[in-house]
Design a protein around this motif. Sequence first.
Motif, short mmCIF file in Angstrom:
data_model
loop_
_atom_site.label_atom_id
_atom_site.label_comp_id
_atom_site.label_asym_id
_atom_site.label_seq_id
_atom_site.Cartn_x
_atom_site.Cartn_y
_atom_site.Cartn_z
N MET A 72 0.81 -1.22 0.00
CA MET A 72 0.00 0.00 0.00
C MET A 72 0.83 1.26 0.00
SD MET A 72 -2.77 -0.80 2.93
CE MET A 72 -3.65 -2.33 2.98
N ASP A 73 0.19 2.33 -0.43
CA ASP A 73 0.74 3.67 -0.28
C ASP A 73 0.94 3.89 1.23
OD1 ASP A 73 -0.36 6.40 0.72
OD2 ASP A 73 0.34 6.86 -1.30
N PRO A 74 2.09 4.42 1.65
CA PRO A 74 2.38 4.56 3.09
C PRO A 74 1.32 5.32 3.88
CG PRO A 74 4.36 4.95 1.82
CD PRO A 74 3.23 4.83 0.83
N GLU A 75 0.73 6.35 3.31
CA GLU A 75 -0.28 7.12 4.03
C GLU A 75 -1.53 6.29 4.32
OE1 GLU A 75 -2.82 11.02 2.96
OE2 GLU A 75 -0.64 11.29 2.89
N ARG A 76 -1.97 5.53 3.31
CA ARG A 76 -3.16 4.68 3.50
C ARG A 76 -2.83 3.53 4.45
NH1 ARG A 76 -6.57 3.73 -1.85
NH2 ARG A 76 -8.14 3.13 -0.34
N MET A 77 -1.61 2.99 4.33
CA MET A 77 -1.19 1.91 5.22
C MET A 77 -1.23 2.39 6.67
SD MET A 77 2.48 -0.05 5.49
CE MET A 77 3.33 1.49 5.71
N ASP A 78 -0.66 3.56 6.93
CA ASP A 78 -0.64 4.10 8.29
C ASP A 78 -2.06 4.30 8.82
OD1 ASP A 78 2.12 4.10 8.29
OD2 ASP A 78 2.30 6.25 7.87
N SER A 79 -2.93 4.83 7.99
CA SER A 79 -4.32 5.07 8.40
C SER A 79 -5.02 3.76 8.76
CB SER A 79 -5.06 5.78 7.27
OG SER A 79 -6.43 5.86 7.55
N LEU A 80 -4.84 2.73 7.94
CA LEU A 80 -5.50 1.45 8.20
C LEU A 80 -4.90 0.73 9.41
CD1 LEU A 80 -5.94 0.45 4.49
CD2 LEU A 80 -7.80 0.83 6.13
N LEU A 81 -3.60 0.84 9.59
CA LEU A 81 -2.98 0.23 10.78
C LEU A 81 -3.38 0.99 12.04
CD1 LEU A 81 0.55 -0.75 9.46
CD2 LEU A 81 -1.29 -2.30 10.17
N ASP A 82 -3.51 2.31 11.95
CA ASP A 82 -3.99 3.10 13.10
C ASP A 82 -5.39 2.65 13.49
OD1 ASP A 82 -1.66 4.57 13.23
OD2 ASP A 82 -2.49 6.35 12.25
N ARG A 83 -6.22 2.43 12.49
CA ARG A 83 -7.59 1.97 12.75
C ARG A 83 -7.58 0.61 13.43
NH1 ARG A 83 -11.56 1.99 7.70
NH2 ARG A 83 -13.28 0.82 8.60
N LEU A 84 -6.71 -0.27 13.00
CA LEU A 84 -6.57 -1.59 13.63
C LEU A 84 -6.11 -1.46 15.07
CD1 LEU A 84 -6.52 -4.73 13.38
CD2 LEU A 84 -4.14 -4.48 12.62
N MET A 85 -5.15 -0.58 15.31
CA MET A 85 -4.59 -0.45 16.65
C MET A 85 -5.54 0.24 17.63
SD MET A 85 -1.87 -2.15 16.51
CE MET A 85 -0.88 -1.68 17.92
N ARG A 86 -6.62 0.84 17.14
CA ARG A 86 -7.63 1.38 18.06
C ARG A 86 -8.33 0.27 18.83
NH1 ARG A 86 -10.90 4.77 14.13
NH2 ARG A 86 -9.13 5.38 12.87
N CYS A 87 -8.14 -0.95 18.40
CA CYS A 87 -8.73 -2.11 19.07
C CYS A 87 -7.90 -2.55 20.27
CB CYS A 87 -8.82 -3.29 18.10
SG CYS A 87 -9.88 -2.98 16.70
N VAL A 88 -6.74 -1.93 20.47
CA VAL A 88 -5.81 -2.34 21.51
C VAL A 88 -5.91 -1.40 22.70
CG1 VAL A 88 -3.39 -2.78 22.07
CG2 VAL A 88 -4.24 -3.30 19.78
N SER A 89 -6.01 -1.98 23.88
CA SER A 89 -5.95 -1.20 25.11
C SER A 89 -4.82 -1.76 25.98
CB SER A 89 -7.29 -1.22 25.85
OG SER A 89 -7.68 -2.53 26.16
#
Length: 156
Positions: A72-89
């Motif tokens: 992926m384009d780095p910006e989209r990759m970062d956005s999608l990984l950030d969204r995934l990491m919102r599941c982590v506490s």
Amino acid sequence: MAIRQTSVTVPLEGADYGKVFVITRMSAMEADQWGRHCLQAAIASGADIPGLEVDAGLAGLAAVGLGIFGAMDPERMDSLLDRLMRCVSVQPDPRNAAVRRPLDESDLEEIPTVGWLQKEAFALHVDFFKGVGPLFSLLSALLQTEPGAPPPDAPM
């Protein structure tokens, strides 16, 4: 039925060793949307990823695996990984599971821990597809078979 959660303890040597995190699976609707966005981002990159279909959702993402982010384009990759990491506490006191707070970037001190935690969060969202993966392959083959032709798994 409650949304699935799992507690994970960092097994890697270093400053993060023994830290406890709780990963909560996205709702089915959110996870499917996230999966489709991941597939669309990889396809938009122009990378040749065998079996990648834009509307495959989370099942398609499971089939392709975590390596999809590298396409992926780095910006989209970062956005999608950030969204995934919102599941982590974070569970700051491993002895008190009742106390949790959202993950903050300062909670992770070692670079390998970041990748490990992303892998764990990804796995929680897609691992249940591994057992049914062969069914998706067979269904896909059946849908592409000409009417009246023998099934793709029929003996020759």
